[in-house]
Motif scaffolding. Structure first.
Motif, PDB file in Angstrom:
ATOM      1  N   ARG A   1       0.840  -1.203   0.000  1.00 39.73           N
ATOM      2  CA  ARG A   1       0.000   0.000   0.000  1.00 39.73           C
ATOM      3  C   ARG A   1       0.879   1.259   0.000  1.00 39.73           C
ATOM      4  O   ARG A   1       0.382   2.366  -0.111  1.00 39.73           O
ATOM      5  CB  ARG A   1      -0.927   0.006   1.222  1.00 39.73           C
ATOM      6  CG  ARG A   1      -0.223   0.252   2.545  1.00 39.73           C
ATOM      7  CD  ARG A   1      -1.171   0.202   3.725  1.00 39.73           C
ATOM      8  NE  ARG A   1      -1.829  -1.086   3.845  1.00 39.73           N
ATOM      9  CZ  ARG A   1      -2.816  -1.334   4.692  1.00 39.73           C
ATOM     10  NH1 ARG A   1      -3.263  -0.381   5.482  1.00 39.73           N
ATOM     11  NH2 ARG A   1      -3.358  -2.534   4.753  1.00 39.73           N
ATOM     12  N   LYS A   2       2.194   1.057   0.150  1.00 38.82           N
ATOM     13  CA  LYS A   2       3.116   2.185   0.302  1.00 38.82           C
ATOM     14  C   LYS A   2       4.083   2.272  -0.880  1.00 38.82           C
ATOM     15  O   LYS A   2       4.187   1.352  -1.692  1.00 38.82           O
ATOM     16  CB  LYS A   2       3.925   2.006   1.596  1.00 38.82           C
ATOM     17  CG  LYS A   2       3.068   1.828   2.832  1.00 38.82           C
ATOM     18  CD  LYS A   2       3.934   1.493   4.036  1.00 38.82           C
ATOM     19  CE  LYS A   2       3.082   1.154   5.248  1.00 38.82           C
ATOM     20  NZ  LYS A   2       3.922   0.673   6.359  1.00 38.82           N
ATOM     21  N   ILE A   3       4.813   3.375  -0.917  1.00 39.20           N
ATOM     22  CA  ILE A   3       5.815   3.599  -1.959  1.00 39.20           C
ATOM     23  C   ILE A   3       7.167   3.092  -1.460  1.00 39.20           C
ATOM     24  O   ILE A   3       7.600   3.431  -0.356  1.00 39.20           O
ATOM     25  CB  ILE A   3       5.867   5.104  -2.305  1.00 39.20           C
ATOM     26  CG1 ILE A   3       4.580   5.495  -3.035  1.00 39.20           C
ATOM     27  CG2 ILE A   3       7.096   5.426  -3.148  1.00 39.20           C
ATOM     28  CD1 ILE A   3       4.317   6.976  -3.061  1.00 39.20           C
ATOM     29  N   ASN A   4       7.827   2.250  -2.276  1.00 38.08           N
ATOM     30  CA  ASN A   4       9.096   1.643  -1.868  1.00 38.08           C
ATOM     31  C   ASN A   4      10.260   2.577  -2.204  1.00 38.08           C
ATOM     32  O   ASN A   4      10.576   2.795  -3.370  1.00 38.08           O
ATOM     33  CB  ASN A   4       9.264   0.288  -2.557  1.00 38.08           C
ATOM     34  CG  ASN A   4      10.448  -0.482  -2.000  1.00 38.08           C
ATOM     35  OD1 ASN A   4      11.439   0.108  -1.549  1.00 38.08           O
ATOM     36  ND2 ASN A   4      10.352  -1.799  -2.035  1.00 38.08           N
ATOM     37  N   LEU A   5      10.899   3.113  -1.165  1.00 37.09           N
ATOM     38  CA  LEU A   5      11.987   4.077  -1.377  1.00 37.09           C
ATOM     39  C   LEU A   5      13.193   3.439  -2.048  1.00 37.09           C
ATOM     40  O   LEU A   5      13.903   4.098  -2.819  1.00 37.09           O
ATOM     41  CB  LEU A   5      12.405   4.696  -0.037  1.00 37.09           C
ATOM     42  CG  LEU A   5      11.344   5.528   0.675  1.00 37.09           C
ATOM     43  CD1 LEU A   5      11.886   6.052   1.997  1.00 37.09           C
ATOM     44  CD2 LEU A   5      10.886   6.691  -0.211  1.00 37.09           C
ATOM     45  N   ASN A   6      13.451   2.171  -1.766  1.00 43.79           N
ATOM     46  CA  ASN A   6      14.623   1.525  -2.382  1.00 43.79           C
ATOM     47  C   ASN A   6      14.481   1.437  -3.900  1.00 43.79           C
ATOM     48  O   ASN A   6      15.478   1.409  -4.614  1.00 43.79           O
ATOM     49  CB  ASN A   6      14.820   0.117  -1.810  1.00 43.79           C
ATOM     50  CG  ASN A   6      15.495   0.152  -0.441  1.00 43.79           C
ATOM     51  OD1 ASN A   6      16.201   1.102  -0.116  1.00 43.79           O
ATOM     52  ND2 ASN A   6      15.263  -0.889   0.346  1.00 43.79           N
ATOM     53  N   ARG A   7      13.243   1.397  -4.374  1.00 42.23           N
ATOM     54  CA  ARG A   7      13.033   1.254  -5.817  1.00 42.23           C
ATOM     55  C   ARG A   7      13.161   2.578  -6.564  1.00 42.23           C
ATOM     56  O   ARG A   7      13.027   2.611  -7.787  1.00 42.23           O
ATOM     57  CB  ARG A   7      11.667   0.605  -6.078  1.00 42.23           C
ATOM     58  CG  ARG A   7      11.564  -0.809  -5.522  1.00 42.23           C
ATOM     59  CD  ARG A   7      12.548  -1.766  -6.172  1.00 42.23           C
ATOM     60  NE  ARG A   7      12.222  -2.000  -7.561  1.00 42.23           N
ATOM     61  CZ  ARG A   7      11.407  -2.959  -7.982  1.00 42.23           C
ATOM     62  NH1 ARG A   7      10.860  -3.789  -7.122  1.00 42.23           N
ATOM     63  NH2 ARG A   7      11.161  -3.088  -9.263  1.00 42.23           N
ATOM     64  N   ILE A   8      13.437   3.656  -5.836  1.00 45.67           N
ATOM     65  CA  ILE A   8      13.730   4.922  -6.512  1.00 45.67           C
ATOM     66  C   ILE A   8      15.040   4.799  -7.286  1.00 45.67           C
ATOM     67  O   ILE A   8      15.251   5.479  -8.283  1.00 45.67           O
ATOM     68  CB  ILE A   8      13.801   6.076  -5.479  1.00 45.67           C
ATOM     69  CG1 ILE A   8      12.401   6.363  -4.929  1.00 45.67           C
ATOM     70  CG2 ILE A   8      14.389   7.343  -6.098  1.00 45.67           C
ATOM     71  CD1 ILE A   8      12.397   7.376  -3.798  1.00 45.67           C
TER      72      ILE A   8
END
Ligand SMILES: [Ca+2]
Ligand SMILES: [Ca+2]
Length: 319
Positions: free
Chosen positions: A104-111
């Motif tokens: 449900r959240k945005i994955n910071l590592n995938r930036i």
């Protein structure tokens, strides 16, 4: 069978599972408490019993997630793992379990692109849009990119070791992926206040896709970004509300069904790269299980990775 009846059945199942796991845990308790209570006294004894209750709750959560995987292929807020069906009272104690999917959240590592030295422009734009929605300075996105990327060249608005080594308690930029979400506090610009604002919407443990059945409004509004804004337009507050209203009665079973919500979303899905960000199921689940005996509370905070019908714990902390 109606969804309501399925839910009631699901909750009843979860309660049954929890009690079964508790019985096993309590059988062990007889031996463990006997051995340890002599040294630790009454508080210690209650504390150990609370941890056992929390372990039982975490075990029940794992079984519930496995059971869910057997019965369907998508994950929604209407499923029994997602519902606050507890606390369950057992003897003089009680256990409270909550489960949230991380998709449900945005994955910071995938930036970061997998080469580790450049951001994925679309995903960076998604995070920037989340910052805008939450009223947080976009410079935080640059500092996150610098924290992740493997060089020591600060971006405009970002920060590398040259900045962090000048702090009263110096440290170096990680130049690697986040292992825990708590590390975000080390990044320039992420004050305690900013961290608390971001926490419900960002993760470091997920598939990297966003589950449109479970994502909160702020995350849905972040999804169209970058070049998509010029090509297709933004998911505004009203459109995000429309998605949330639609999915209550029509849980998504494929990502393309987001197009059923409105002609605008059908067009957005067809014409832009938003489709690369969406999913309807979840793989990482954050469980918090608290045992409470007479006001003594111990909590197990854990993240489980579900693949097929199995759940493996990837993070486990006793609080
Ligand atoms: Ca499910
Ligand atoms: Ca760096």
């Amino acid at each position: 069978m109606t969804r309501r009846r399925e839910n009631e059945k699901g909750i009843a199942l979860l309660v049954t599972l929890l009690i079964l796991v508790l019985i096993v845990a309590l059988a062990h308790e007889v031996f463990r408490i006997g051995a340890q209570s002599a040294q630790t006294g009454a508080y210690g004894r209650d504390s150990i019993r609370c941890i056992l209750l929390a372990e039982a709750g975490t075990g029940a959560a794992r079984i519930a997630l496995r059971e869910d995987a057997r019965s369907n292929q998508n994950d929604t807020l209407d499923e029994f793992w997602s519902r606050a069906a507890l606390p369950i009272t057992l003897g003089d104690g009680e256990v409270l379990v909550t489960i949230e999917d991380e998709e449900r959240k945005i994955n910071l590592n995938r930036i970061m692109l997998s080469n580790g030295n450049a951001p994925d422009d679309q995903r960076l734009a998604v995070f920037q849009r989340l910052l805008d929605t939450l009223g947080i300075d976009r410079a935080v996105a640059d500092a996150v990119v610098d924290w992740l990327d493997n060089d020591e060249n600060p971006r405009v608005g970002g920060a590398e070791s040259s900045y962090y080594l000048g702090l009263p308690q110096p440290y170096r930029a990680k130049n690697d992926l986040f292992d825990t979400i708590g590390e975000l506090r080390l990044v320039r610009g992420v004050t305690a206040e900013v961290f608390e604002k971001l926490l419900p919407f960002v993760t470091v443990s997920s598939s990297g896709l966003v589950n449109i059945n479970t994502a909160p409004k702020e995350v849905l509004m972040s999804l169209s970004a970058g070049t998509d804004l010029a090509e297709g337009g933004a998911i505004d507050s009203k459109t995000a509300d429309d998605i949330i209203a639609y999915r209550k009665d029509h849980p998504f079973t494929t990502a393309s069904q987001i197009g059923n919500v409105s002609p605008f979303l059908r067009d957005l899905y067809a014409r832009t790269l938003i489709r690369n960000l969406l999913d309807v199921k979840s793989t990482y689940f954050h469980t918090r299980s608290s045992g409470n005996i007479g006001g003594t509370v111990r909590t197990i905070d854990a993240i489980g990775f579900r693949a097929g019908n199995e759940v493996q714990w990837r993070f486990w902390r006793i609080e």
